[in-house]
Enzyme design. Structure first.
Site, PDB file in Angstrom:
ATOM      1  N   ALA A 173       0.529  -1.337  -0.039  1.00  0.00           N
ATOM      2  CA  ALA A 173       0.119  -0.115   0.078  1.00  0.00           C
ATOM      3  C   ALA A 173       0.813   1.210  -0.046  1.00  0.00           C
ATOM      4  O   ALA A 173       0.262   2.287   0.148  1.00  0.00           O
ATOM      5  CB  ALA A 173      -0.852   0.087   1.365  1.00  0.00           C
ATOM      6  N   CYS A 174       1.985   1.081  -0.321  1.00  0.00           N
ATOM      7  CA  CYS A 174       3.276   2.241  -0.017  1.00  0.00           C
ATOM      8  C   CYS A 174       3.402   2.532  -1.589  1.00  0.00           C
ATOM      9  O   CYS A 174       3.919   1.849  -2.404  1.00  0.00           O
ATOM     10  CB  CYS A 174       4.331   1.980   0.701  1.00  0.00           C
ATOM     11  N   ILE A 175       3.489   3.812  -2.022  1.00  0.00           N
ATOM     12  CA  ILE A 175       3.928   4.402  -3.221  1.00  0.00           C
ATOM     13  C   ILE A 175       5.147   5.543  -3.029  1.00  0.00           C
ATOM     14  O   ILE A 175       5.390   5.975  -3.878  1.00  0.00           O
ATOM     15  CB  ILE A 175       2.823   4.897  -3.992  1.00  0.00           C
ATOM     16  N   THR A 176       5.839   5.188  -1.930  1.00  0.00           N
ATOM     17  CA  THR A 176       7.111   6.099  -1.827  1.00  0.00           C
ATOM     18  C   THR A 176       7.904   5.936  -2.951  1.00  0.00           C
ATOM     19  O   THR A 176       8.669   7.237  -3.142  1.00  0.00           O
ATOM     20  CB  THR A 176       7.792   5.932  -0.430  1.00  0.00           C
TER      21      THR A 176
END
Length: 323
Positions: A173-176
Site C-alpha cells: 500500500a506504499c507508493i514512496t
C-alpha cells in the site's frame, strides 16, 4: 553490495534432524518476552485495533498498536495493564507527543513497548524522541524507524533505541518509491541484510513480505521480527467493512501515509486498495507458524536459529517459473 528481494532468493535445504515439523520451535524473544512466532501485524489502522491487540497479547503474539487515535492511547495502556497484558503503542515526533510521553511518566503509566513510527526514521526528530522516552520512561522498550541504511541503524541504536524497523516504502500500500524516487522497494531483503550486519540490537523487517516463505527469508538475513501488513489485513476481525464485488469478498486496506488515513491530500505516499477476505486471523497466524516449522525442518535445525545459517542462491525473479 549484492542486491536482491524476496522473490530473488531460495534457501538451500540441510539434512532434517527432527521427526516431525511440529517439534520445531518458532518462538522468538523481544524486549524480555517470548512470542509464538517472529511476526507482528503492521501498526496500521486497517490491520490492528484494540480487540485484535488484546487477543494477540492474550495468545502470546507480539503486536504494536497504531497511533491514529492518539486520544485513546492512555486508556488503551491502562486497559491492557488492568487485564494483566503488556501494552505496545506507537508515537510520532510532534510536540504533542512529548506532552503525551510526559503525561504517562507523571502518572507512572509505563507501556512495555513504544514504537516511534514515521516514514523517514533516520532523522534528528526521531533521535530526540528516543532520547526523551529513554529519559522519562527508561523501562519502556523503544522501537524506532523506519530506516534503510546501516548508518541509520547505528544512529538510532546509539541514541538509545532497543530495536530498529527496516523498510522504506516496500509495502503493497506504499507508493514512496514512485512518489519520491527513494526507498527499499525492489531490494527490501537486501536492505534487511545490510542493516542487520551493522546492528547490535534486534531488527524488525517491515514491508515487502508477500508469502509465508518470505518470513523465513527475513530471518535468514538478520531480522528478529517481521512486520506484515497486507497479508494480515482482510480478516474477519480486521477493521473495515466487508465488501462483495462480482461474487468475491474483500476488505479495505490502505497505507498509513495515504490520503484516506491522513484525511487530506498532502504528502501522500500511500494508497487505498481492497484485499481478499481471509477468514479468521487465528487461522492465518497458525498457518504462518506451521510453515515456519517446515522452514526450520528444511534448515536442518530445531529452532529459528537454524534458518540464519542456511546457504542460499540468488535466482532473480525466477522462483515461480514453470508454475
Amino acid at each position: 553490495m549484492e542486491i536482491f528481494d524476496y522473490e530473488d532468493i531460495q534457501l538451500i535445504p540441510n539434512k532434517c534432524v527432527i521427526n516431525s515439523r511440529s517439534e520445531a520451535d518458532t518462538t522468538v524473544a523481544l524486549g524480555g518476552r517470548r512470542f509464538k512466532i517472529p511476526v507482528v501485524p503492521a501498526n496500521m489502522a486497517t490491520v490492528i485495533n484494540d480487540d485484535i491487540a488484546k487477543w494477540l497479547a492474550t495468545n502470546d503474539y507480539f503486536y504494536i498498536m497504531h497511533r491514529f487515535a492518539p486520544e485513546t492511547r492512555r486508556a488503551f495502556i491502562e486497559t491492557m495493564h488492568a487485564d494483566k497484558l503488556y501494552a505496545s503503542i506507537s508515537v510520532g515526533v510532534k510536540a504533542s507527543e512529548y506532552d503525551f510521553i510526559d503525561d504517562l511518566a507523571a502518572n507512572q503509566i509505563v507501556p512495555e513497548y513504544i514504537t516511534i513510527d514515521i516514514a523517514h526514521g533516520h532523522a534528528d526528530s526521531v533521535i530526540a524522541m528516543i532520547k526523551h522516552i529513554k529519559d522519562v520512561l527508561p523501562a519502556s522498550f523503544v522501537i524506532a524507524g523506519n530506516v534503510a541504511t546501516p548508518a541509520a541503524v547505528r544512529d538510532l541504536e546509539n541514541a538509545g533505541a532497543d530495536a530498529t524497523k527496516v523498510g522504506v516504502g516496500p509495502g503493497k500500500a506504499c507508493i514512496t518509491k514512485v512518489k519520491t524516487g527513494f526507498g527499499t522497494g525492489g531490494w527490501q531483503l537486501a536492505a534487511v541484510r545490510w542493516c542487520a550486519k551493522a546492528a547490535r540490537k534486534p531488527i524488525i523487517a517491515d514491508g515487502g513480505v508477500r508469502t509465508n516463505g518470505d518470513i523465513a527469508k527475513s530471518i535468514r538475513f538478520g531480522a528478529t521480527m517481521v512486520m506484515i501488513g497486507s497479508m494480515l489485513a482482510g480478516h474477519q476481525e480486521s477493521p473495515g467493512n466487508i465488501l462483495k464485488i462480482d461474487g468475491k469478498t474483500y476488505k479495505q486496506y490502505y497505507g498509513s501515509a495515504s490520503e484516506t488515513q491522513k484525511g487530506e491530500h498532502k504528502n501522500v505516499e500511500g494508497k487505498q486498495m481492497l484485499v481478499p477476505y481471509r477468514g479468521h486471523l487465528a487461522n492465518t497466524l497458525n498457518e504462518m507458524q506451521e510453515d515456519l516449522q517446515s522452514s526450520i525442518s528444511y534448515a536442518g535445525g530445531r529452532d529459528l536459529k537454524a534458518i540464519t545459517k542456511c546457504d542460499y542462491v540468488v535466482v532473480k525473479n525466477s522462483i515461480y517459473n514453470g508454475d
